[in-house]
Design a protein around this motif. Sequence first.
Motif, PDB file in Angstrom:
ATOM      1  N   GLY A  67       0.909  -1.172  -0.100  1.00  0.00           N
ATOM      2  CA  GLY A  67      -0.028  -0.111  -0.096  1.00  0.00           C
ATOM      3  C   GLY A  67       0.819   1.298   0.068  1.00  0.00           C
ATOM      4  O   GLY A  67       0.290   2.314  -0.341  1.00  0.00           O
ATOM      5  N   SER A  68       2.243   1.239   0.382  1.00  0.00           N
ATOM      6  CA  SER A  68       2.866   2.297   0.235  1.00  0.00           C
ATOM      7  C   SER A  68       3.823   2.442  -1.001  1.00  0.00           C
ATOM      8  O   SER A  68       4.575   1.374  -1.371  1.00  0.00           O
ATOM      9  CB  SER A  68       4.024   2.329   1.500  1.00  0.00           C
ATOM     10  OG  SER A  68       4.868   3.210   1.382  1.00  0.00           O
ATOM     11  N   ARG A  69       3.546   3.247  -1.881  1.00  0.00           N
ATOM     12  CA  ARG A  69       4.094   3.483  -3.082  1.00  0.00           C
ATOM     13  C   ARG A  69       5.449   4.389  -3.321  1.00  0.00           C
ATOM     14  O   ARG A  69       5.210   5.263  -2.661  1.00  0.00           O
ATOM     15  CB  ARG A  69       2.933   3.983  -4.162  1.00  0.00           C
ATOM     16  CG  ARG A  69       3.706   4.195  -5.544  1.00  0.00           C
ATOM     17  CD  ARG A  69       3.587   3.115  -6.456  1.00  0.00           C
ATOM     18  NE  ARG A  69       2.589   2.116  -6.592  1.00  0.00           N
ATOM     19  CZ  ARG A  69       1.278   2.341  -7.063  1.00  0.00           C
ATOM     20  NH1 ARG A  69       1.171   3.407  -7.762  1.00  0.00           N
ATOM     21  NH2 ARG A  69       0.261   1.650  -7.078  1.00  0.00           N
ATOM     22  N   HIS A  70       6.466   3.887  -3.728  1.00  0.00           N
ATOM     23  CA  HIS A  70       7.866   4.633  -4.119  1.00  0.00           C
ATOM     24  C   HIS A  70       8.291   4.387  -5.591  1.00  0.00           C
ATOM     25  O   HIS A  70       8.113   3.499  -5.671  1.00  0.00           O
ATOM     26  CB  HIS A  70       8.654   4.082  -3.072  1.00  0.00           C
ATOM     27  CG  HIS A  70       8.742   4.475  -1.647  1.00  0.00           C
ATOM     28  ND1 HIS A  70       8.977   5.242  -0.720  1.00  0.00           N
ATOM     29  CD2 HIS A  70       7.951   3.558  -0.892  1.00  0.00           C
ATOM     30  CE1 HIS A  70       8.666   5.267   0.391  1.00  0.00           C
ATOM     31  NE2 HIS A  70       7.773   3.895   0.468  1.00  0.00           N
ATOM     32  N   GLU A  71       8.273   5.681  -6.065  1.00  0.00           N
ATOM     33  CA  GLU A  71       9.017   5.478  -7.412  1.00  0.00           C
ATOM     34  C   GLU A  71      10.081   5.801  -7.639  1.00  0.00           C
ATOM     35  O   GLU A  71      10.781   6.593  -6.896  1.00  0.00           O
ATOM     36  CB  GLU A  71       7.945   6.529  -8.156  1.00  0.00           C
ATOM     37  CG  GLU A  71       6.351   6.092  -8.124  1.00  0.00           C
ATOM     38  CD  GLU A  71       5.376   7.403  -8.721  1.00  0.00           C
ATOM     39  OE1 GLU A  71       5.776   8.084  -8.808  1.00  0.00           O
ATOM     40  OE2 GLU A  71       4.283   6.683  -9.337  1.00  0.00           O
ATOM     41  N   GLY A  72      10.784   5.170  -8.726  1.00  0.00           N
ATOM     42  CA  GLY A  72      12.042   5.593  -9.315  1.00  0.00           C
ATOM     43  C   GLY A  72      12.990   4.434  -8.691  1.00  0.00           C
ATOM     44  O   GLY A  72      12.453   3.320  -7.750  1.00  0.00           O
ATOM     45  N   VAL A  73      14.273   4.410  -8.875  1.00  0.00           N
ATOM     46  CA  VAL A  73      15.162   3.323  -8.834  1.00  0.00           C
ATOM     47  C   VAL A  73      15.491   3.576  -7.088  1.00  0.00           C
ATOM     48  O   VAL A  73      15.747   4.589  -6.729  1.00  0.00           O
ATOM     49  CB  VAL A  73      16.383   3.746  -9.532  1.00  0.00           C
ATOM     50  CG1 VAL A  73      17.574   2.519  -8.948  1.00  0.00           C
ATOM     51  CG2 VAL A  73      16.254   3.192 -10.809  1.00  0.00           C
ATOM     52  N   LEU A  74      15.478   2.626  -6.442  1.00  0.00           N
ATOM     53  CA  LEU A  74      15.782   2.455  -4.984  1.00  0.00           C
ATOM     54  C   LEU A  74      16.860   1.845  -4.709  1.00  0.00           C
ATOM     55  O   LEU A  74      17.301   0.697  -5.323  1.00  0.00           O
ATOM     56  CB  LEU A  74      14.575   1.979  -4.076  1.00  0.00           C
ATOM     57  CG  LEU A  74      13.232   2.806  -4.177  1.00  0.00           C
ATOM     58  CD1 LEU A  74      12.085   1.956  -3.541  1.00  0.00           C
ATOM     59  CD2 LEU A  74      13.362   4.123  -3.741  1.00  0.00           C
ATOM     60  N   ALA A  75      17.583   2.245  -3.825  1.00  0.00           N
ATOM     61  CA  ALA A  75      18.611   1.354  -3.142  1.00  0.00           C
ATOM     62  C   ALA A  75      18.355  -0.059  -2.677  1.00  0.00           C
ATOM     63  O   ALA A  75      17.341   0.295  -1.968  1.00  0.00           O
ATOM     64  CB  ALA A  75      19.590   2.408  -2.289  1.00  0.00           C
ATOM     65  N   LEU A  76      19.125  -0.933  -2.588  1.00  0.00           N
ATOM     66  CA  LEU A  76      18.734  -2.065  -1.902  1.00  0.00           C
ATOM     67  C   LEU A  76      18.518  -1.925  -0.312  1.00  0.00           C
ATOM     68  O   LEU A  76      17.766  -2.607   0.223  1.00  0.00           O
ATOM     69  CB  LEU A  76      19.662  -3.330  -2.278  1.00  0.00           C
ATOM     70  CG  LEU A  76      19.824  -3.782  -3.740  1.00  0.00           C
ATOM     71  CD1 LEU A  76      20.899  -4.923  -3.838  1.00  0.00           C
ATOM     72  CD2 LEU A  76      18.410  -4.217  -4.001  1.00  0.00           C
ATOM     73  N   LYS A  77      19.397  -1.078   0.192  1.00  0.00           N
ATOM     74  CA  LYS A  77      19.378  -0.844   1.531  1.00  0.00           C
ATOM     75  C   LYS A  77      17.836  -0.224   1.979  1.00  0.00           C
ATOM     76  O   LYS A  77      17.313  -0.466   2.965  1.00  0.00           O
ATOM     77  CB  LYS A  77      20.358   0.126   2.129  1.00  0.00           C
ATOM     78  CG  LYS A  77      20.500   1.486   1.610  1.00  0.00           C
ATOM     79  CD  LYS A  77      21.621   2.293   2.331  1.00  0.00           C
ATOM     80  CE  LYS A  77      21.901   3.650   1.770  1.00  0.00           C
ATOM     81  NZ  LYS A  77      21.568   4.542   2.427  1.00  0.00           N
ATOM     82  N   ASP A  78      17.420   0.779   0.798  1.00  0.00           N
ATOM     83  CA  ASP A  78      16.125   1.442   1.113  1.00  0.00           C
ATOM     84  C   ASP A  78      15.115   0.347   1.085  1.00  0.00           C
ATOM     85  O   ASP A  78      13.976   0.385   1.729  1.00  0.00           O
ATOM     86  CB  ASP A  78      16.218   2.455   0.005  1.00  0.00           C
ATOM     87  CG  ASP A  78      16.857   3.718   0.415  1.00  0.00           C
ATOM     88  OD1 ASP A  78      17.480   3.863   1.425  1.00  0.00           O
ATOM     89  OD2 ASP A  78      17.356   4.633  -0.641  1.00  0.00           O
ATOM     90  N   ILE A  79      15.152  -0.482   0.008  1.00  0.00           N
ATOM     91  CA  ILE A  79      14.157  -1.500  -0.078  1.00  0.00           C
ATOM     92  C   ILE A  79      14.135  -2.475   1.138  1.00  0.00           C
ATOM     93  O   ILE A  79      13.055  -2.777   1.743  1.00  0.00           O
ATOM     94  CB  ILE A  79      14.552  -2.240  -1.365  1.00  0.00           C
ATOM     95  CG1 ILE A  79      14.259  -1.595  -2.707  1.00  0.00           C
ATOM     96  CG2 ILE A  79      13.558  -3.689  -1.458  1.00  0.00           C
ATOM     97  CD1 ILE A  79      14.689  -2.276  -3.900  1.00  0.00           C
ATOM     98  N   SER A  80      15.275  -2.579   1.625  1.00  0.00           N
ATOM     99  CA  SER A  80      15.342  -3.477   2.828  1.00  0.00           C
ATOM    100  C   SER A  80      14.467  -2.859   4.006  1.00  0.00           C
ATOM    101  O   SER A  80      13.995  -3.235   4.791  1.00  0.00           O
ATOM    102  CB  SER A  80      17.051  -3.788   3.037  1.00  0.00           C
ATOM    103  OG  SER A  80      16.974  -4.150   4.448  1.00  0.00           O
ATOM    104  N   GLN A  81      14.802  -1.506   4.303  1.00  0.00           N
ATOM    105  CA  GLN A  81      14.221  -0.705   5.423  1.00  0.00           C
ATOM    106  C   GLN A  81      12.811  -0.479   5.083  1.00  0.00           C
ATOM    107  O   GLN A  81      11.987  -0.669   5.991  1.00  0.00           O
ATOM    108  CB  GLN A  81      14.822   0.840   5.233  1.00  0.00           C
ATOM    109  CG  GLN A  81      16.155   0.657   5.754  1.00  0.00           C
ATOM    110  CD  GLN A  81      16.819   2.200   5.778  1.00  0.00           C
ATOM    111  OE1 GLN A  81      16.438   2.849   5.072  1.00  0.00           O
ATOM    112  NE2 GLN A  81      17.894   2.283   6.469  1.00  0.00           N
ATOM    113  N   LEU A  82      12.428  -0.650   3.955  1.00  0.00           N
ATOM    114  CA  LEU A  82      11.001  -0.146   3.572  1.00  0.00           C
ATOM    115  C   LEU A  82      10.141  -1.786   3.693  1.00  0.00           C
ATOM    116  O   LEU A  82       8.836  -1.641   4.072  1.00  0.00           O
ATOM    117  CB  LEU A  82      10.524   0.248   2.255  1.00  0.00           C
ATOM    118  CG  LEU A  82      10.901   1.785   2.330  1.00  0.00           C
ATOM    119  CD1 LEU A  82      11.176   2.292   0.723  1.00  0.00           C
ATOM    120  CD2 LEU A  82      10.243   2.873   2.678  1.00  0.00           C
TER     121      LEU A  82
END
Length: 88
Positions: A67-82
Amino acid sequence: FAQCLTTKQVKMYGLYWCTPCADQKQMFGPSFEYVHYIECGIKGSRQEAPECVQANVKNFPAWDFSGSRHEGVLALKDISQLSGCSLP
């Protein structure tokens, strides 16, 4: 890590012709096959896949974290945190 994302129902929306989408996939290497990826481009058409239209995806790549949308290329650490999934 990729399998954990799928377990937590994290989705990535992308387009086959999108360079940033290819960059995002490349970050995962061969394990990208375990990511719940939704292809929004319909080959031979300028239309988007119905699932992407219904999800109201406008920019690619797009990540949906339950349900939380994030657009654009994300760093793996950010994907991990989210996602709450630990990096290997």
